[in-house]
Design an enzyme around this catalytic site. Structure first.
Site, PDB file in Angstrom:
ATOM      1  N   ASN A 266     -52.425 -12.589 -19.618  1.00 49.07           N
ATOM      2  CA  ASN A 266     -53.137 -13.219 -18.415  1.00 49.07           C
ATOM      3  C   ASN A 266     -52.387 -14.387 -17.687  1.00 49.07           C
ATOM      4  O   ASN A 266     -52.305 -14.757 -16.506  1.00 49.07           O
ATOM      5  CB  ASN A 266     -54.728 -13.436 -18.579  1.00 49.07           C
ATOM      6  CG  ASN A 266     -55.258 -12.127 -18.954  1.00 49.07           C
ATOM      7  OD1 ASN A 266     -54.675 -11.007 -18.770  1.00 49.07           O
ATOM      8  ND2 ASN A 266     -56.557 -12.172 -19.232  1.00 49.07           N
TER       9      ASN A 266
ATOM     10  N   HIS B  29     -50.174 -14.279  32.506  1.00 48.42           N
ATOM     11  CA  HIS B  29     -50.579 -12.756  32.700  1.00 48.42           C
ATOM     12  C   HIS B  29     -49.480 -12.082  32.994  1.00 48.42           C
ATOM     13  O   HIS B  29     -49.751 -10.888  33.769  1.00 48.42           O
ATOM     14  CB  HIS B  29     -51.890 -13.046  33.909  1.00 48.42           C
ATOM     15  CG  HIS B  29     -52.478 -13.989  33.875  1.00 48.42           C
ATOM     16  ND1 HIS B  29     -53.867 -13.900  33.507  1.00 48.42           N
ATOM     17  CD2 HIS B  29     -52.435 -15.485  34.381  1.00 48.42           C
ATOM     18  CE1 HIS B  29     -54.470 -14.982  33.425  1.00 48.42           C
ATOM     19  NE2 HIS B  29     -53.816 -15.965  34.064  1.00 48.42           N
TER      20      HIS B  29
ATOM     21  N   SER C 217     -30.732   7.760  23.129  1.00 55.96           N
ATOM     22  CA  SER C 217     -31.687   8.716  22.721  1.00 55.96           C
ATOM     23  C   SER C 217     -30.827   9.909  22.687  1.00 55.96           C
ATOM     24  O   SER C 217     -29.834  10.381  23.162  1.00 55.96           O
ATOM     25  CB  SER C 217     -32.428   8.770  24.241  1.00 55.96           C
ATOM     26  OG  SER C 217     -33.175  10.180  24.404  1.00 55.96           O
TER      27      SER C 217
ATOM     28  N   LYS D 170     -30.245   6.295  28.219  1.00 53.89           N
ATOM     29  CA  LYS D 170     -31.234   5.152  27.390  1.00 53.89           C
ATOM     30  C   LYS D 170     -30.243   4.281  26.503  1.00 53.89           C
ATOM     31  O   LYS D 170     -29.190   4.714  25.898  1.00 53.89           O
ATOM     32  CB  LYS D 170     -31.971   5.773  26.604  1.00 53.89           C
ATOM     33  CG  LYS D 170     -32.856   6.895  27.389  1.00 53.89           C
ATOM     34  CD  LYS D 170     -33.887   5.904  28.246  1.00 53.89           C
ATOM     35  CE  LYS D 170     -35.337   5.313  27.475  1.00 53.89           C
ATOM     36  NZ  LYS D 170     -35.950   6.250  26.831  1.00 53.89           N
TER      37      LYS D 170
ATOM     38  N   ASN E 198     -31.916   1.875  23.836  1.00 55.25           N
ATOM     39  CA  ASN E 198     -33.152   1.559  23.379  1.00 55.25           C
ATOM     40  C   ASN E 198     -33.061   0.347  22.193  1.00 55.25           C
ATOM     41  O   ASN E 198     -32.135   0.374  21.341  1.00 55.25           O
ATOM     42  CB  ASN E 198     -33.756   2.670  22.619  1.00 55.25           C
ATOM     43  CG  ASN E 198     -34.079   3.895  23.455  1.00 55.25           C
ATOM     44  OD1 ASN E 198     -34.400   3.498  24.613  1.00 55.25           O
ATOM     45  ND2 ASN E 198     -34.060   5.205  23.175  1.00 55.25           N
TER      46      ASN E 198
ATOM     47  N   GLU F 189     -38.289  -3.286  18.612  1.00 54.69           N
ATOM     48  CA  GLU F 189     -39.237  -2.572  18.449  1.00 54.69           C
ATOM     49  C   GLU F 189     -39.820  -2.517  16.880  1.00 54.69           C
ATOM     50  O   GLU F 189     -41.288  -2.454  16.383  1.00 54.69           O
ATOM     51  CB  GLU F 189     -39.199  -1.048  18.778  1.00 54.69           C
ATOM     52  CG  GLU F 189     -39.095  -1.059  20.501  1.00 54.69           C
ATOM     53  CD  GLU F 189     -38.507   0.385  20.880  1.00 54.69           C
ATOM     54  OE1 GLU F 189     -39.257   1.454  20.660  1.00 54.69           O
ATOM     55  OE2 GLU F 189     -37.286   0.352  21.524  1.00 54.69           O
TER      56      GLU F 189
ATOM     57  N   GLN G 187     -53.683  -6.569 -10.641  1.00 48.22           N
ATOM     58  CA  GLN G 187     -52.303  -5.998 -10.760  1.00 48.22           C
ATOM     59  C   GLN G 187     -51.708  -5.538  -9.353  1.00 48.22           C
ATOM     60  O   GLN G 187     -50.487  -5.336  -9.184  1.00 48.22           O
ATOM     61  CB  GLN G 187     -52.338  -4.971 -11.750  1.00 48.22           C
ATOM     62  CG  GLN G 187     -50.804  -4.199 -12.048  1.00 48.22           C
ATOM     63  CD  GLN G 187     -50.709  -3.289 -13.204  1.00 48.22           C
ATOM     64  OE1 GLN G 187     -50.765  -4.172 -14.369  1.00 48.22           O
ATOM     65  NE2 GLN G 187     -51.026  -2.271 -13.006  1.00 48.22           N
TER      66      GLN G 187
HETATM   67  N1  ARG Z   1     -49.361  -6.133 -15.578  1.00 49.75           N
HETATM   68  C1  ARG Z   1     -50.652  -7.010 -15.608  1.00 49.75           C
HETATM   69  C2  ARG Z   1     -50.821  -7.580 -14.388  1.00 49.75           C
HETATM   70  O1  ARG Z   1     -49.915  -7.409 -13.579  1.00 49.75           O
HETATM   71  C3  ARG Z   1     -50.512  -8.161 -16.712  1.00 49.75           C
HETATM   72  C4  ARG Z   1     -51.652  -8.653 -17.082  1.00 49.75           C
HETATM   73  C5  ARG Z   1     -52.482  -7.808 -18.044  1.00 49.75           C
HETATM   74  N2  ARG Z   1     -53.526  -8.371 -18.493  1.00 49.75           N
HETATM   75  C6  ARG Z   1     -54.527  -7.424 -19.144  1.00 49.75           C
HETATM   76  N3  ARG Z   1     -55.572  -8.088 -19.579  1.00 49.75           N
HETATM   77  N4  ARG Z   1     -54.513  -6.542 -19.292  1.00 49.75           N
HETATM   78  O2  ARG Z   1     -51.941  -7.789 -13.892  1.00 49.75           O
END
Ligand code: ARG
Length: 464
Positions: A111, A157, A278, A284, A286, A291, A323
């Protein structure tokens, strides 16, 4: 087979569909470089704090050097079975150095690991885009300098309003891009705090030194709250929000190019390099690239909406929903880079047609109506509201006669306002009109030249 990383309490491997929805290595392999860098810093800190031995630390750093090399050479073999980039790298490290690899994850969770990697990735992306935008400004400024005196119609405008210079028009985009860069710079400042050491959510009981890892990874400081550290994705949202405004600007610029190169306007022409034909209509030419820049803005807004939606209902702290942050950001970054490069190419490529522009600037002869009204006020001291009214009557006469204001005779004008003199005709050309707009920020060629010099001073340097 159970997962080596979190398999302790699981007796069977993941169902195929579970693996399918869970796997992220197909895109988060783009974090590999940052992941190795984060691990190196974490490992050095673990050694410095006496949490792992010097020998284990050396083995880990050696293994990470190998991993780094394999990633750089694109020979690293990412396995879907190993879920994400973090587990792929740790698993490879274990193959390379054995037991010490298992000590790297001490006092760390995926994490805080992913939050750190992703912050570093977005930080580099911000710097990258800043540099690309500076180059775009540079080509816009050069074009503006070359066309400081090129007269074109200014629109409100989408109706011809007042004559302006093409240089002035281009410098408007330099300002817009300047604000975009400002937003990326601001985002970088807030982004630059380090989540590493927050652990899974609550911090750790190991005597880690978060200031050391923050410093090693070029962050300004560690994030103050471990729960915020693992659950915050504001930095990604800010990147996408600033990117969305940038995409809006690029799209407006692209839209103007589409208009300008049409046969109805004929203000610019793209060479064959930026024109497409085109398949049916041989005449054309383009402006597909313009775009597509206009069209691709949708992807950037989509990415912002995606991540806002992912985040809005998440309780603290980490949930796997997060994720989903990466594909949104990676996709937006790739699209922005492509659009900036295409826009730069088009600015360099476009060939203005000053004759068509200045003919259109006359606006059928009425684009200088404000100049007539201003003259009445400045020279005859007539209150502007009244000047506006008199000018309206003059325009009506010209319309009835089917001529421009400059083509009216002095007596035509004097019938409406007897104090008008021959001198009025000096302000009734598009050139005179543009040249007279010398107020600060105005369109006069002299101003544009000064603004070109000022813009070079202000903008042609990278993010501080
Ligand atoms: N691949 C996960 C993500 O991108 C990494 C973190 C995963 N953490 C967990 N507690 N499963 O979020």
């Amino acid at each position: 087979m159970t997962s080596k990383m979190w398999g302790g309490r699981f007796s069977t491997g993941p169902a195929a569909i579970m693996e399918e929805i869970n796997v992220s290595v197909g895109f988060d392999h783009r974090l590999a470089k940052q992941d190795v860098r984060g691990s190196r810093a974490h490992c050095s800190m673990l050694v410095a704090q006496g949490i792992i031995s010097k020998e284990d630390g050396e083995a880990i750093q050696g293994g990470l050097t190998r991993v780094e090399k394999e990633v750089a050479e694109k020979s690293f073999h990412f396995k879907r079975r190993l879920e994400d980039v973090h587990m792929n790298i740790e698993s490879r490290l274990a193959d390379l150095i054995g037991e010490p690899a298992g000590r790297l994850h001490t006092a760390r969770s995926r994490n805080d690991q992913v939050a750190t990697d992703f912050r570093m990735w977005v930080r580099a992306a911000l710097e990258n885009i800043d540099e690309e935008l500076m180059k775009l400004q540079s080509v816009l400024i050069d074009k503006a300098e070359a066309h400081a005196g090129t007269i074109m119609p200014g629109f409100t405008h989408l109706q011809v309003a007042q004559p302006v210079t093409f240089g002035h028009h281009l410098l408007a985009y330099v300002e817009m891009v300047g604000r975009d860069r400002g937003r990326f710079v601001d985002a970088r400042k807030r982004l630059n705090e380090c989540p590493l050491g927050a652990g899974a959510i609550a911090g750790t009981s190991f005597p880690i030194d978060r200031h050391m890892t923050a410093e090693k990874l070029d962050f300004d400081r560690p994030m103050a709250n471990s729960m915020d550290a693992v659950s915050d994705r504001d930095f990604a949202l800010e990147f996408l929000a600033a990117g969305s405004i940038l995409a809006t600007h690029l799209s407006r610029m692209a839209e103007e190019m589409v208009l300008w190169c049409s046969s109805q306007f004929g203000f610019i022409r793209f060479t064959d390099a930026f024109s497409t034909g085109s398949s049916m209509m041989p005449q054309k030419r383009n402006p597909d690239a313009a775009e597509l820049v206009r069209g691709k803005a949708g992807r950037i807004f989509g990415a912002l909406t995606t991540l806002l939606t992912v985040m809005k209902g998440l309780p603290l702290t980490y949930s796997k929903d997060m994720q989903e942050d990466k594909e949104a950001v990676f996709g937006a970054f790739d699209t922005l880079e492509l659009c900036i490069a295409a826009m730069m190419g088009m600015v360099l490529d476009m060939q203005p047609d000053p004759a068509r522009m200045s003919a259109a600037a006359a606006g059928g002869g009425f684009a200088v109506a404000t100049d007539l009204a201003d003259w009445l006020t400045a020279k005859l001291s007539i209150p502007f509201r009244e000047s506006h009214h008199i000018t309206g009557r003059v325009v009506k006469v010209a319309e009835q006669k089917g001529c421009t204001l400059a083509e009216l005779s002095l007596s035509d004008m004097q019938e409406i306002e007897p104090r008008i003199t021959q001198a009025v005709f000096s302000v009734l050309t598009a050139e005179a009109s543009a040249a007279s707009r010398t107020s600060f920020g105005g369109t006069a060629p002299a101003n544009v030249r000064a603004q070109v010099a000022a813009a070079r001073e202000r903008f042609l340097k990278v993010m501080p």
